[in-house]
Design a protein around this motif. Structure first.
Motif, PDB file in Angstrom:
ATOM      1  N   VAL B  60      60.035  35.041  34.651  1.00 59.62           N
ATOM      2  CA  VAL B  60      61.219  34.185  34.826  1.00 59.62           C
ATOM      3  C   VAL B  60      62.282  34.863  35.693  1.00 59.62           C
ATOM      4  N   ALA B  61      62.235  36.173  35.760  1.00 59.81           N
ATOM      5  CA  ALA B  61      63.169  36.888  36.633  1.00 59.81           C
ATOM      6  C   ALA B  61      62.565  38.227  37.012  1.00 59.81           C
ATOM      7  N   ALA B  62      62.838  38.643  38.237  1.00 57.10           N
ATOM      8  CA  ALA B  62      62.404  39.968  38.674  1.00 57.10           C
ATOM      9  C   ALA B  62      63.427  40.471  39.672  1.00 57.10           C
ATOM     10  N   SER B  63      63.756  41.725  39.536  1.00 56.00           N
ATOM     11  CA  SER B  63      64.811  42.307  40.353  1.00 56.00           C
ATOM     12  C   SER B  63      64.320  43.674  40.802  1.00 56.00           C
ATOM     13  N   THR B  65      64.662  47.220  43.464  1.00 64.04           N
ATOM     14  CA  THR B  65      65.356  48.082  44.412  1.00 64.04           C
ATOM     15  C   THR B  65      64.293  48.782  45.245  1.00 64.04           C
ATOM     16  N   VAL B  90      61.070  42.396  28.644  1.00 65.68           N
ATOM     17  CA  VAL B  90      61.525  43.012  29.886  1.00 65.68           C
ATOM     18  C   VAL B  90      60.744  44.301  30.103  1.00 65.68           C
ATOM     19  N   ARG B  92      60.010  47.582  32.996  1.00 69.39           N
ATOM     20  CA  ARG B  92      60.343  48.251  34.247  1.00 69.39           C
ATOM     21  C   ARG B  92      59.029  48.687  34.903  1.00 69.39           C
ATOM     22  N   GLU B 105      61.343  50.094  42.560  1.00 65.50           N
ATOM     23  CA  GLU B 105      61.380  49.991  41.111  1.00 65.50           C
ATOM     24  C   GLU B 105      61.918  48.609  40.760  1.00 65.50           C
ATOM     25  N   HIS B 107      62.655  45.481  37.651  1.00 66.28           N
ATOM     26  CA  HIS B 107      62.751  44.987  36.280  1.00 66.28           C
ATOM     27  C   HIS B 107      62.151  43.593  36.271  1.00 66.28           C
ATOM     28  N   THR B 109      61.269  40.272  33.907  1.00 66.80           N
ATOM     29  CA  THR B 109      61.473  39.558  32.646  1.00 66.80           C
ATOM     30  C   THR B 109      60.448  38.441  32.547  1.00 66.80           C
ATOM     31  N   LEU B 217      66.445  42.994  45.840  1.00 63.16           N
ATOM     32  CA  LEU B 217      66.016  41.592  45.796  1.00 63.16           C
ATOM     33  C   LEU B 217      65.978  41.158  44.337  1.00 63.16           C
ATOM     34  N   SER B 218      66.662  40.069  44.046  1.00 68.59           N
ATOM     35  CA  SER B 218      66.586  39.476  42.708  1.00 68.59           C
ATOM     36  C   SER B 218      65.978  38.097  42.842  1.00 68.59           C
ATOM     37  N   TRP B 220      64.889  34.610  40.712  1.00 64.18           N
ATOM     38  CA  TRP B 220      64.891  33.818  39.476  1.00 64.18           C
ATOM     39  C   TRP B 220      63.832  32.736  39.629  1.00 64.18           C
ATOM     40  N   VAL B 221      62.948  32.618  38.666  1.00 66.39           N
ATOM     41  CA  VAL B 221      61.978  31.517  38.643  1.00 66.39           C
ATOM     42  C   VAL B 221      62.527  30.479  37.671  1.00 66.39           C
ATOM     43  N   THR B 260      64.944  30.951  43.205  1.00 67.43           N
ATOM     44  CA  THR B 260      65.999  31.426  44.091  1.00 67.43           C
ATOM     45  C   THR B 260      65.882  32.941  44.205  1.00 67.43           C
TER      46      THR B 260
END
Lengths: 273, 273
Positions: B60-63, B65, B90, B92, B105, B107, B109, B217-218, B220-221, B260
């Motif tokens: 549902v989310a991935a962020s 660096t 969550v 890493r 690296e 994160h 979710t 880059l972040s 959101w699904v 997004t």
């Protein structure tokens, strides 16, 4: 307690480890503000970097994943350097409660922002906000819960987006207004990490009350802010699947876009009857 | 090689460690695509989660660096679980070259997106894009460099924002068009991590050429995509201080905003004469 005091970190004797005190005043409904915690992580990153001198004095980006609400009081910060480059350094900071329970993990990128930089392309329209005297300062007594951080942050909102306070939200999903430290401390790069998560959730303006727990927050610091109150726009993009993504843009007193935050947060949406 | 094959991970014997092969075709100018690498990290997170069953099947989310360009060939993925909750988990994920050099690296979710979810508030205006037959497929031969990923992704751009290809960028800083896998694989949550970073940089439309290395880059699904080509809008918000922040919105064939991406990237801006 002042912002610089409540984000202070102390080396804990072990390499890359710091301690801090999570201050109960910088909170909403009993939970520390996410931007405050992100700034605390950035302070730890800067402390770890400082051994190399002043090459990367400014936070330029910080991105955090929030695992669960951080406790007030003693906290532990574990910092690992992931990259040390010519232009930027990247550090990972994990914030844990005193007992070691991890509460959030952040990636912090530090570099140097130049005072003489100018926008090459700016496609972010600044909001039209009435003079600060015509705006309404948010009180510590929030809508159904206490917001102690409003005692240390002076947030003056455009009355046009305050309908939620009287049961008549506009439905646009946007909050606009001014942000300053109540004690007159001027904004800097570190303060912008707080600024992108310091406004009430834009979902209030949609008639969705209650706590909006941040899952992810990414903050870009685009320029060093000039002295004076910041102008903030917090906007809800999409509310779906019990989540909202919000974009928060921050301008300084020169009218320059100085920071942007993007967050994905949980939100309670009433089920259709 | 297909998307599912080039994001495959293999347990490496050590707890939380996986190996993978970074495929040279999923690249731009000799560097693996950032969204491809993010999807690879998400696969590793899902592999680590799978021991618990199918409670959190969707990213549902991935962020992420990005520390430095990842090498093609063997890579190592180290996964640590940061949170296992009722609604979300969550993890890493660190992606390193075979020699242990960390490259990015993330994160990640994971949760569960419901097929029957509907938007409660949508303030993201969908772009007006001509029918796909009137759009132009991007070639593998890019503007001054090779873009092998255009052989496996079919990207059809609105001709109105293709002026940069003939030296006449519009100046709006926006690219719009369609995205699909060339082999007909349908989009899913994992593919959306690729989709938010698969278009050319919107800075091309500002007349700023060259590589735009992603720093953060972040993604959101927001919903599970329906079958069919995705509609993508990649927009530059602010170009300043040798960086650009771009927002990439992705709609599915139903016209629903499904993902997004927000990224901060480096960009070369010519100095004023």
């Amino acid at each position: 307690m002042r912002f610089d005091d409540v984000t202070a970190v102390t080396p804990a004797g072990t390499s890359g480890r710091y301690t801090a005190q999570v201050d109960p005043q910088w909170s909403i409904a009993g939970k520390p503000n996410g931007g405050y915690l992100l700034a605390l992580c950035a302070r730890a990153a800067q402390a770890e970097l400082s051994a190399e001198g002043e090459h990367h004095p400014h936070v330029v980006a910080a991105s955090a994943t929030y695992l669960s609400p951080t406790a007030f009081g003693p906290a532990r910060l574990d910092v690992e350097e992931l990259r040390r480059g010519r232009g930027t350094s990247v550090l990972r900071v994990r914030l844990s409660d005193d007992d070691g329970t991890p509460r959030l993990e952040a990636h912090v990128t530090c570099g140097r922002l130049r005072d003489d930089a100018e926008p090459h392309h700016d496609n972010v329209t600044a909001p039209d906000v009435p003079p600060i005297e015509q705006c309404v300062r948010l009180p510590v007594d929030g809508p159904g819960f206490q917001v102690p951080i409003m005692g240390v942050l002076a947030e003056h909102l455009d009355p046009a987006c305050l309908g939620w306070a009287t049961g008549a939200p506009s439905g646009a999903g946007e909050l606009r207004g001014y942000l300053a430290f109540d004690d007159g401390r001027e904004p800097d790069a570190l303060a912008l990490l707080l600024a992108v998560d310091a406004f009430p959730p834009a979902t209030f303006d949609l008639g969705l009350g209650g706590w909006v727990p941040t899952l992810h927050l990414s903050a870009w610091v685009r320029a060093l802010p000039a002295p004076g109150p910041l102008v903030v726009r917090q906007a809800a993009r999409l509310v779906e699947a019990s989540m909202v993504d919000e974009t928060c843009d921050v301008w300084d007193s020169r009218g320059r876009l100085v920071a942007t935050g993007h967050q994905l947060a949980g939100v309670r949406v009433p089920r259709p009857a």
